[in-house]
Design a protein around this motif. Structure first.
Motif, PDB file in Angstrom:
ATOM      1  N   ALA A 138     -12.149 -10.253 -23.823  1.00 23.39           N
ATOM      2  CA  ALA A 138     -13.280 -10.791 -24.584  1.00 23.39           C
ATOM      3  C   ALA A 138     -14.629 -10.479 -23.951  1.00 23.39           C
ATOM      4  CB  ALA A 138     -13.131 -12.305 -24.735  1.00 23.39           C
ATOM      5  N   GLY A 139     -14.598  -9.947 -22.731  1.00 29.04           N
ATOM      6  CA  GLY A 139     -15.861  -9.643 -22.078  1.00 29.04           C
ATOM      7  C   GLY A 139     -15.642  -8.917 -20.771  1.00 29.04           C
ATOM      8  N   LEU A 140     -16.714  -8.273 -20.306  1.00 30.32           N
ATOM      9  CA  LEU A 140     -16.726  -7.607 -19.006  1.00 30.32           C
ATOM     10  C   LEU A 140     -17.754  -8.285 -18.118  1.00 30.32           C
ATOM     11  CD1 LEU A 140     -16.725  -3.809 -20.022  1.00 30.32           C
ATOM     12  CD2 LEU A 140     -14.748  -5.289 -19.572  1.00 30.32           C
ATOM     13  N   ILE A 141     -17.435  -8.394 -16.828  1.00 29.61           N
ATOM     14  CA  ILE A 141     -18.361  -8.933 -15.835  1.00 29.61           C
ATOM     15  C   ILE A 141     -18.571  -7.877 -14.766  1.00 29.61           C
ATOM     16  CG2 ILE A 141     -18.755 -10.699 -14.085  1.00 29.61           C
ATOM     17  CD1 ILE A 141     -17.074 -12.618 -15.708  1.00 29.61           C
ATOM     18  N   ALA A 142     -19.819  -7.578 -14.473  1.00 31.12           N
ATOM     19  CA  ALA A 142     -20.137  -6.617 -13.420  1.00 31.12           C
ATOM     20  C   ALA A 142     -19.940  -7.280 -12.057  1.00 31.12           C
ATOM     21  CB  ALA A 142     -21.577  -6.126 -13.569  1.00 31.12           C
ATOM     22  N   GLY A 143     -19.172  -6.641 -11.203  1.00 34.78           N
ATOM     23  CA  GLY A 143     -18.987  -7.105  -9.826  1.00 34.78           C
ATOM     24  C   GLY A 143     -19.592  -6.090  -8.877  1.00 34.78           C
ATOM     25  N   MET A 144     -20.884  -6.212  -8.626  1.00 36.66           N
ATOM     26  CA  MET A 144     -21.615  -5.142  -7.960  1.00 36.66           C
ATOM     27  C   MET A 144     -21.462  -5.137  -6.445  1.00 36.66           C
ATOM     28  SD  MET A 144     -22.929  -3.185 -10.271  1.00 36.66           S
ATOM     29  CE  MET A 144     -21.326  -3.434 -11.047  1.00 36.66           C
ATOM     30  N   ALA A 145     -21.124  -6.259  -5.823  1.00 33.22           N
ATOM     31  CA  ALA A 145     -20.989  -6.271  -4.363  1.00 33.22           C
ATOM     32  C   ALA A 145     -19.833  -5.391  -3.917  1.00 33.22           C
ATOM     33  CB  ALA A 145     -20.792  -7.706  -3.866  1.00 33.22           C
ATOM     34  N   ASP A 146     -18.678  -5.574  -4.542  1.00 36.68           N
ATOM     35  CA  ASP A 146     -17.523  -4.745  -4.191  1.00 36.68           C
ATOM     36  C   ASP A 146     -17.747  -3.295  -4.585  1.00 36.68           C
ATOM     37  OD1 ASP A 146     -15.434  -6.424  -2.955  1.00 36.68           O
ATOM     38  OD2 ASP A 146     -15.590  -7.568  -4.804  1.00 36.68           O
ATOM     39  N   LEU A 147     -18.412  -3.072  -5.719  1.00 35.69           N
ATOM     40  CA  LEU A 147     -18.661  -1.703  -6.146  1.00 35.69           C
ATOM     41  C   LEU A 147     -19.604  -0.996  -5.174  1.00 35.69           C
ATOM     42  CD1 LEU A 147     -18.290   0.548  -8.216  1.00 35.69           C
ATOM     43  CD2 LEU A 147     -20.249  -0.388  -9.456  1.00 35.69           C
ATOM     44  N   ALA A 148     -20.661  -1.690  -4.762  1.00 35.58           N
ATOM     45  CA  ALA A 148     -21.605  -1.087  -3.820  1.00 35.58           C
ATOM     46  C   ALA A 148     -20.904  -0.723  -2.511  1.00 35.58           C
ATOM     47  CB  ALA A 148     -22.762  -2.046  -3.555  1.00 35.58           C
ATOM     48  N   LYS A 149     -20.003  -1.582  -2.069  1.00 36.00           N
ATOM     49  CA  LYS A 149     -19.241  -1.288  -0.855  1.00 36.00           C
ATOM     50  C   LYS A 149     -18.374  -0.051  -1.052  1.00 36.00           C
ATOM     51  CE  LYS A 149     -15.730  -3.266   2.216  1.00 36.00           C
ATOM     52  NZ  LYS A 149     -14.857  -4.457   2.455  1.00 36.00           N
ATOM     53  N   ALA A 150     -17.711   0.030  -2.191  1.00 32.92           N
ATOM     54  CA  ALA A 150     -16.830   1.172  -2.461  1.00 32.92           C
ATOM     55  C   ALA A 150     -17.622   2.473  -2.597  1.00 32.92           C
ATOM     56  CB  ALA A 150     -16.022   0.923  -3.731  1.00 32.92           C
ATOM     57  N   LEU A 151     -18.821   2.386  -3.156  1.00 29.61           N
ATOM     58  CA  LEU A 151     -19.650   3.575  -3.340  1.00 29.61           C
ATOM     59  C   LEU A 151     -20.373   3.979  -2.056  1.00 29.61           C
ATOM     60  CD1 LEU A 151     -21.310   2.806  -6.801  1.00 29.61           C
ATOM     61  CD2 LEU A 151     -19.429   4.387  -6.333  1.00 29.61           C
ATOM     62  N   ASN A 152     -20.423   3.049  -1.095  1.00 25.56           N
ATOM     63  CA  ASN A 152     -21.145   3.294   0.156  1.00 25.56           C
ATOM     64  C   ASN A 152     -22.616   3.587  -0.120  1.00 25.56           C
ATOM     65  OD1 ASN A 152     -21.320   3.473   2.979  1.00 25.56           O
ATOM     66  ND2 ASN A 152     -21.104   5.705   2.944  1.00 25.56           N
ATOM     67  N   CYS A 153     -23.174   2.869  -1.101  1.00 22.88           N
ATOM     68  CA  CYS A 153     -24.575   3.098  -1.453  1.00 22.88           C
ATOM     69  C   CYS A 153     -25.473   2.132  -0.691  1.00 22.88           C
ATOM     70  CB  CYS A 153     -24.787   2.954  -2.962  1.00 22.88           C
ATOM     71  SG  CYS A 153     -24.441   1.322  -3.627  1.00 22.88           S
ATOM     72  N   GLY A 154     -26.723   2.497  -0.569  1.00 27.30           N
ATOM     73  CA  GLY A 154     -27.665   1.685   0.169  1.00 27.30           C
ATOM     74  C   GLY A 154     -28.143   0.485  -0.630  1.00 27.30           C
ATOM     75  N   ALA A 155     -28.636  -0.519   0.097  1.00 20.24           N
ATOM     76  CA  ALA A 155     -29.199  -1.705  -0.538  1.00 20.24           C
ATOM     77  C   ALA A 155     -30.548  -1.363  -1.149  1.00 20.24           C
ATOM     78  CB  ALA A 155     -29.353  -2.826   0.485  1.00 20.24           C
ATOM     79  N   ASP A 156     -30.795  -1.866  -2.350  1.00 21.67           N
ATOM     80  CA  ASP A 156     -32.030  -1.551  -3.046  1.00 21.67           C
ATOM     81  C   ASP A 156     -32.357  -2.700  -3.987  1.00 21.67           C
ATOM     82  OD1 ASP A 156     -34.113   0.561  -3.938  1.00 21.67           O
ATOM     83  OD2 ASP A 156     -33.178  -0.064  -5.811  1.00 21.67           O
ATOM     84  N   ALA A 157     -33.551  -3.252  -3.867  1.00 21.48           N
ATOM     85  CA  ALA A 157     -33.930  -4.404  -4.685  1.00 21.48           C
ATOM     86  C   ALA A 157     -33.891  -4.094  -6.174  1.00 21.48           C
ATOM     87  CB  ALA A 157     -35.322  -4.886  -4.288  1.00 21.48           C
ATOM     88  N   ASN A 158     -34.115  -2.833  -6.529  1.00 21.30           N
ATOM     89  CA  ASN A 158     -34.101  -2.434  -7.936  1.00 21.30           C
ATOM     90  C   ASN A 158     -32.729  -1.972  -8.410  1.00 21.30           C
ATOM     91  OD1 ASN A 158     -36.909  -2.890  -8.363  1.00 21.30           O
ATOM     92  ND2 ASN A 158     -37.338  -0.972  -7.283  1.00 21.30           N
ATOM     93  N   ARG A 159     -31.744  -2.019  -7.534  1.00 20.56           N
ATOM     94  CA  ARG A 159     -30.354  -1.649  -7.845  1.00 20.56           C
ATOM     95  C   ARG A 159     -30.240  -0.221  -8.388  1.00 20.56           C
ATOM     96  NH1 ARG A 159     -27.528  -6.568 -11.079  1.00 20.56           N
ATOM     97  NH2 ARG A 159     -29.111  -6.068 -12.622  1.00 20.56           N
ATOM     98  N   MET A 160     -31.100   0.643  -7.925  1.00 26.05           N
ATOM     99  CA  MET A 160     -31.094   2.019  -8.438  1.00 26.05           C
ATOM    100  C   MET A 160     -29.730   2.705  -8.292  1.00 26.05           C
ATOM    101  SD  MET A 160     -33.897   2.769  -9.932  1.00 26.05           S
ATOM    102  CE  MET A 160     -33.780   4.561  -9.968  1.00 26.05           C
ATOM    103  N   PRO A 161     -29.030   2.571  -7.151  1.00 28.17           N
ATOM    104  CA  PRO A 161     -27.741   3.253  -7.037  1.00 28.17           C
ATOM    105  C   PRO A 161     -26.671   2.729  -7.994  1.00 28.17           C
ATOM    106  CG  PRO A 161     -28.568   2.586  -4.866  1.00 28.17           C
ATOM    107  CD  PRO A 161     -29.385   1.878  -5.897  1.00 28.17           C
ATOM    108  N   LEU A 162     -26.918   1.546  -8.579  1.00 29.56           N
ATOM    109  CA  LEU A 162     -25.912   0.905  -9.423  1.00 29.56           C
ATOM    110  C   LEU A 162     -26.245   0.961 -10.914  1.00 29.56           C
ATOM    111  CD1 LEU A 162     -25.373  -2.267  -7.212  1.00 29.56           C
ATOM    112  CD2 LEU A 162     -23.873  -0.275  -7.348  1.00 29.56           C
ATOM    113  N   LEU A 163     -27.415   1.493 -11.252  1.00 34.95           N
ATOM    114  CA  LEU A 163     -27.852   1.446 -12.648  1.00 34.95           C
ATOM    115  C   LEU A 163     -26.906   2.197 -13.581  1.00 34.95           C
ATOM    116  CD1 LEU A 163     -31.741   1.757 -12.463  1.00 34.95           C
ATOM    117  CD2 LEU A 163     -30.343  -0.285 -12.839  1.00 34.95           C
ATOM    118  N   TYR A 164     -26.398   3.328 -13.128  1.00 35.62           N
ATOM    119  CA  TYR A 164     -25.456   4.072 -13.968  1.00 35.62           C
ATOM    120  C   TYR A 164     -24.225   3.216 -14.267  1.00 35.62           C
ATOM    121  CZ  TYR A 164     -21.980   7.552 -15.381  1.00 35.62           C
ATOM    122  OH  TYR A 164     -21.002   8.231 -16.054  1.00 35.62           O
TER     123      TYR A 164
END
Length: 274
Positions: A138-164
């Motif tokens: 019935a819905g999707l929830i974004a779980g960005m903490a685990d995804l950011a860890k898996a992607l090995n992306c840098g921290a960014d206040a604007n979430r640029m590495p996660l926008l895609y």
């Protein structure tokens, strides 16, 4: 229930009576009693029993209750799914759903409860459309903490590495006609940072946002609620279009902008949400 109307979804550790009591006083749209990240392994059985007791005790008013179960393949997953079928839970939040096959397995064992699938991995993002299209999800929830860890992306206040990835989740949900909710903002003491992130989530198309602290509820509701100006503009748009139809025209203008039927439909959805 139309889950796209939910703006604020607050995670609460199911084994924290004080947090559960506090939630009864909040203007939150939904509460997610958490058996996963917020609960240590040796405390999970007691947390499960506490979650069941909390929903059976009632007193939640219009707040919608979900149970976040432990992940697929964990020792607690099956018992958690059984507990989620307790009368009063509106649905089940399932972490780390990576494939449509996993989503189907959960739905089959959910006892008819709607499933909110958390997208928290590269595989989950790449398979988001198939997961969203699974009957019973019935819905999707974004779980960005685990995804950011898996992607090995840098921290960014604007979430640029996660926008895609965030946009993929919204696209998948919209294609399937289901709800989608933005991930948590961990800066619960920084309201400006939270409002900025919530505003970005709204701009991307999310229906609402998951929260980790009571202080985030009111700002979240404010961000994801139509403003007075939004409502006034929607009403004016509908009125301008109706006047154009009565005059025999299929297109109207308002403040120098063209108004077509698609804009009117968006305006009507906004008013319905309000």
């Amino acid at each position: 229930m139309d889950m796209t109307r939910l703006r604020s979804l607050l995670y609460l550790p199911a084994n924290r009576p004080s947090a559960i009591a506090k939630a009864h006083t909040l203007a939150v749209d939904a509460v997610i009693l958490d058996l996963e990240d917020a609960v240590q392994p040796d405390a999970k059985p007691d947390a499960r029993a506490a979650a069941v007791a909390a929903v059976m005790d009632g007193g939640w008013g219009d707040r919608v209750l979900f149970l976040r179960v432990n992940g697929i393949g964990t020792p607690w997953h099956g018992d958690d799914l059984a507990a989620a079928q307790t009368q009063g839970f509106a649905g089940i939040v399932v972490p780390k759903v990576d494939t449509a096959a996993e989503a189907t397995d959960v739905v089959d064992r959910a006892g008819g409860r709607p499933v909110l699938a958390m997208i928290e991995s590269p595989a989950g993002v790449l398979n988001a459309a198939a997961i969203a299209a699974t009957p019973g999800v019935a819905g999707l929830i974004a779980g960005m903490a685990d995804l950011a860890k898996a992607l090995n992306c840098g921290a960014d206040a604007n979430r640029m590495p996660l926008l895609y990835s965030l946009s993929i989740i919204v696209l998948a949900a919209r294609a399937a006609g289901i709800a989608c909710f933005d991930g948590v903002c961990t800066e619960y003491r920084n309201e400006a940072a939270f409002r900025a992130e919530a505003g970005q989530g709204k701009l991307l198309g999310f229906d609402g946002k998951t929260l980790i602290h009571p202080s985030q509820v009111d700002p979240c509701n404010a961000v994801f609620s139509p403003s007075a100006d939004d409502l006034a503009n929607a009403r004016a748009m509908i009125a301008a279009y109706q006047a154009a139809l009565e005059a025999g025209r299929g297109v109207a203008t308002l403040d120098g902008q063209m108004v077509e039927i698609l804009h009117v439909e968006q305006a009507r959805r906004l008013l319905a949400r309000a």
